[in-house]
Design an enzyme around this catalytic site. Structure first.
Site, PDB file in Angstrom:
ATOM      1  N   SER A  38       1.071  -1.036  -0.294  1.00 55.05           N
ATOM      2  CA  SER A  38       0.478   0.158  -0.194  1.00 55.05           C
ATOM      3  C   SER A  38       1.058   1.562   0.244  1.00 55.05           C
ATOM      4  O   SER A  38       1.103   1.348  -0.548  1.00 55.05           O
ATOM      5  CB  SER A  38      -1.685  -0.147   1.241  1.00 55.05           C
ATOM      6  OG  SER A  38      -2.009   0.417   1.073  1.00 55.05           O
ATOM      7  N   HIS A  92      -8.777  -4.828  -0.453  1.00 55.70           N
ATOM      8  CA  HIS A  92      -7.029  -4.422  -0.439  1.00 55.70           C
ATOM      9  C   HIS A  92      -6.325  -4.760   0.280  1.00 55.70           C
ATOM     10  O   HIS A  92      -5.285  -5.596   0.651  1.00 55.70           O
ATOM     11  CB  HIS A  92      -6.918  -2.868   0.626  1.00 55.70           C
ATOM     12  CG  HIS A  92      -5.664  -2.298   0.774  1.00 55.70           C
ATOM     13  ND1 HIS A  92      -4.828  -1.467  -0.232  1.00 55.70           N
ATOM     14  CD2 HIS A  92      -5.082  -1.936   2.194  1.00 55.70           C
ATOM     15  CE1 HIS A  92      -4.414  -1.121  -0.007  1.00 55.70           C
ATOM     16  NE2 HIS A  92      -4.129  -1.267   1.380  1.00 55.70           N
ATOM     17  N   ASP A  95     -10.471  -3.027  -3.856  1.00 54.68           N
ATOM     18  CA  ASP A  95     -10.103  -2.379  -3.640  1.00 54.68           C
ATOM     19  C   ASP A  95      -9.999  -1.242  -3.912  1.00 54.68           C
ATOM     20  O   ASP A  95      -9.931  -0.545  -4.668  1.00 54.68           O
ATOM     21  CB  ASP A  95      -7.717  -2.577  -3.425  1.00 54.68           C
ATOM     22  CG  ASP A  95      -7.248  -1.965  -2.169  1.00 54.68           C
ATOM     23  OD1 ASP A  95      -7.747  -1.476  -1.309  1.00 54.68           O
ATOM     24  OD2 ASP A  95      -5.851  -2.269  -2.447  1.00 54.68           O
TER      25      ASP A  95
END
Length: 764
Positions: free
Chosen positions: A612, A732, A697
């Site tokens: 991320s 995610h 996501d």
């Protein structure tokens, strides 16, 4: 009292977990020659011969078509050939076909190490006690706990009646066996998940009288939840589900729920009051946050008498509260909206307790104010240069303060005066001792009307442990330590804290883990280096069983606690954000160089990993110093930072401007352009790279890593592997099942071993 979580691009799942990797095309030496003979034996060391990377020779990497699109800002023109890969509906046939082709290519390339992947998966899973229960928590007349079953992906939420009305103590144990009260399964996630590829419960809240349960479920991975209310005994639904909300839900008495919904860019912006039995369309909006840089969070006080709504941006937050006991349920302002002042709150007796941060008091101070005069404040703990107040928990007679000093968490307990007595500055606190040189400590749910503090502890070699701490006597009792199977022995492993020196002289802490009988520490050992460095998130060195499949093969595992995180206090964060963001990347490079110079590894053995915002870190350092690393895993990465931050219609963009900068302003535009990974990919050699994404996501759109991979394929000049794996049914945090998640680790570790020439040839 836990700090509310406002929308952020990335919270590292299993924060310091790590998988980093890549591939090389050269032949490797026999695995047995690379691992010291006294390491634990693995079947592939002797049963397989070395494999040249020939099995993927016939696999052709997908080439994304080019559709040039000019992006013009501040008179600057950027050419984006792959903008077409963004499809907000996630339904475009061409986009989905391209993602599937990437997945097929990755599967083909990795097919020759599938047996190794399966072997690692079996190892990781073999360390888990599959049939287990967590430490029961006594609440009211029940013990509550989660149970896992052998072979099952998800947990059961259970409870048992407490057989006695005695006080809660550190020695309290839930009776089991034939004479114990019956276990009641309130909710079985395995049953609920049967018809879904993805299933996650984000909240499980029992009503004050213990008769009802509200739980929030996500069946896509997009973090948009549906809330169901059930009878705790029968499991029957009560009323209709609440749809399209966040996982923030709280009971306001036994007949009302308070929840939060999101706007079209998934910003939590409205607080609602729902009366059980009524239709959602009739719910009352208690507050609407119109500023698109602010997001809402919801939390109940430990006393359960108040609910707190925090409206916060990255620099500012203010609090509203709701008195649960009042028939007229409305929100009242507790702290004002003042730019640069950040507050969180809780309640005890006739006072509110507030943690307050400002530019002057950047490491926070703890204050208290009467319920009937919130402007009258008393300082309980003042601001200190070397200690950051991170969190606090309130009890009827105590307060537990979670702080950070010298990069490590600390917990100090203070006794409070009786309700109604004057409250002054806290003194005479007792600090809890921890044994590891580096560790992670987090608050667990505790009981307000008790003297027992429950906390969660682990280190990179100490399995997750739950302790009950008697705040009067100082006695600490271990309630549960996770069983680690497969011959795990913590005494075989070493954890160290080392410090690298950044370009500006700043010392950067690192936590190091290795198996002492498997390394030479002469520069020949393979290494996995993990980093994050954003959002003031502390990547403390917690335990993760899967990483021992690398460590037991002679790897050294390192966490770089770089600027942009919160490990060393508020200034540590501020020195790694906005126009200081490049410090995050150069800190990571400095850590890598330190580890090489001090013979922990070499460039030829150094793999890196980040997810991320940590994926942004990976993309940036790979552009800056591709020569320094052998392989990289770039997980769900925020790599198209400039384009995303210029588009306020993308989820989270507006709330992120105070983290990265608003590139609609020229100064921030050119600074972000200087490091945004997609904008800085160029014709040069790159290490072996594995990139991951989730189609659903909401934090980092799948199109960012898709575009990143496409541009790398176009420009890179090496023959190293570039693989892209997109989970088409997840978000995610990858897949939802506990064993499914282990597959991702096994896949990544197989990739790392292959990259370093340590992967065996698959049996034909």
């Amino acid at each position: 009292m836990l700090h509310f979580s406002v929308g952020s691009l990335a919270i590292p799942a299993a924060a310091a977990s790590a998988s980093a990797s890549a591939l090389s095309r050269r032949r490797a030496l026999l695995l047995s020659s690379l691992i010291p003979k006294f390491c634990p034996p693995y079947s592939h060391q002797s049963s397989h011969s070395r494999a040249p990377f020939s099995t993927f020779a016939m696999a052709v990497p997908p080439v994304a078509r080019k559709e040039p699109r000019e992006l013009v800002d501040h008179g600057d023109v950027r050419l984006d050939n792959y903008y077409w890969l963004r499809d907000d509906s996630r339904s475009d046939p061409d986009v989905l076909a391209h993602l599937r082709s990437e997945n097929h290519y990755t599967a083909a390339v990795m097919s020759d190490v599938k047996e190794l992947e399966d072997e690692i998966y079996a190892e990781i899973r073999g360390r888990i006690k599959e049939d287990d229960i967590e430490a029961p928590l006594r609440k009211g007349q029940y013990y509550y706990y989660e149970r896992t079953l052998a072979g099952k992906e998800y947990v059961q939420h259970c409870r048992r009646l407490v057989p006695t009305n005695g006080p809660v103590t550190v020695y309290d144990v839930m009776p089991t066996g034939p004479d114990a009260t019956n276990e009641h399964i309130v909710l079985d996630e395995n049953v609920k998940a049967k018809d879904h590829d993805y299933y996650s419960i984000g909240a499980f809240k029992v009503s004050p009288n213990g008769k009802l349960v509200a739980y929030a479920e996500d069946t896509k991975g997009d973090e948009i939840y549906t809330v169901n209310v059930i009878d705790a005994e029968s499991g029957k639904c009560v009323g209709q589900p609440l749809k399209g909300i966040t996982s923030d839900i709280e009971w306001a008495g036994d007949d009302y729920l308070v929840y939060i919904t999101m706007d079209e860019i998934l910003r939590p912006d409205k607080v609602w009051l729902h009366m059980l039995g009524s239709d959602q369309s009739n719910d009352i909006c208690l507050y609407h946050e119109n500023d698109d840089m602010f997001s809402l969070g919801l939390q109940a006080s430990e006393s359960k008498q108040y609910l707190f709504v925090e409206s916060g941006s990255k620099n500012t937050s203010f609090i509203l509260y709701l008195d649960v006991s009042k028939h007229n349920k409305e929100l009242v302002f507790l702290t004002p909206r003042v730019y640069g002042i950040d507050t969180t709150a809780s309640h005890r007796g006739n006072h509110f307790y507030v943690k307050r941060r400002s530019k002057e008091f950047y490491n926070s101070e703890l204050i208290v104010c009467p319920l009937d005069n919130v402007a009258e404040t008393t300082v309980l703990l003042p601001h200190r240069e070397s200690v950051k107040i991170q969190d606090f928990q309130l009890f009827e007679n105590h307060i537990a303060v979670y702080e950070r000093q010298n990069g490590l968490p600390k917990v100090t307990v203070y006794r409070l005066p009786s309700t109604g007595e004057p409250i002054g500055q806290l003194k005479g606190g007792r600090e809890i001792d921890f044994v590891d040189p580096a560790y992670a400590v987090e608050p667990e749910q505790s009981q307000f009307h008790s003297s027992v503090l429950r906390f969660h502890y682990s280190s990179m070699r100490t399995p997750p442990s739950v302790f009950d701490y008697d705040m009067d006597s100082g006695v600490s009792v271990l309630k549960k330590i996770d069983t680690v199977l497969g011959g795990f022995d913590a005494s075989n492993y070493v954890t160290e804290r080392k410090w690298a020196v950044a370009n500006d002289g700043t010392q950067i802490p690192m936590t190091i883990l290795y198996r002492k009988d498997c390394v030479d520490l002469d520069g020949s050992d393979p290494m996995l280096l993990y980093g994050y460095g954003s959002y003031e998130t502390c990547i403390d060195p917690s335990f993760r069983g899967s990483r021992f499949s690398l460590v037991n093969r002679g790897f050294i595992y390192v966490i770089a606690h770089i600027r942009g995180g919160g490990e060393m206090g508020r200034k540590w964060y501020e020195d790694g954000k906005l126009l200081n963001k490049r410090n995050t990347f150069t800190d990571f490079i400095a850590c890598a160089e330190y580890l090489i110079e001090n013979k922990y590894c070499s460039k030829e053995k150094l793999c890196i990993n980040g997810r991320s915002a940590g994926g942004l870190l990976m993309g940036a350092v790979l552009n800056m110093r591709p020569d320094l690393f052998k392989a990289a895993v770039v997980g769900v990465p925020f790599v198209d930072a400039l384009t995303t931050m210029l588009d306020p219609t993308i989820p989270l963009t507006t709330s992120e401007w105070e983290e990265w900068g608003d590139p609609r302003k020229e100064e921030y535009y050119y600074y972000m352009k200087s490091y945004s990974p997609v904008d800085n990919v160029k014709a040069q050699e790159y290490p072996n790279i594995l990139v991951t994404a989730g189609l659903n996501d909401p934090r980092v759109m799948y199109s960012e890593p898709a575009k990143y991979v496409a541009k790398l394929r176009e420009l890179k000049t090496d023959e190293n592997l570039l693989l892209f794996k997109c989970e088409l049914g997840a978000g995610h945090f990858s897949k939802s099942g506990r064993f499914e998640k282990l597959r991702e680790d096994a896949f990544t570790y197989a990739f790392i071993l292959k990259a370093l020439g340590m992967a065996p040839k698959a049996l034909l």
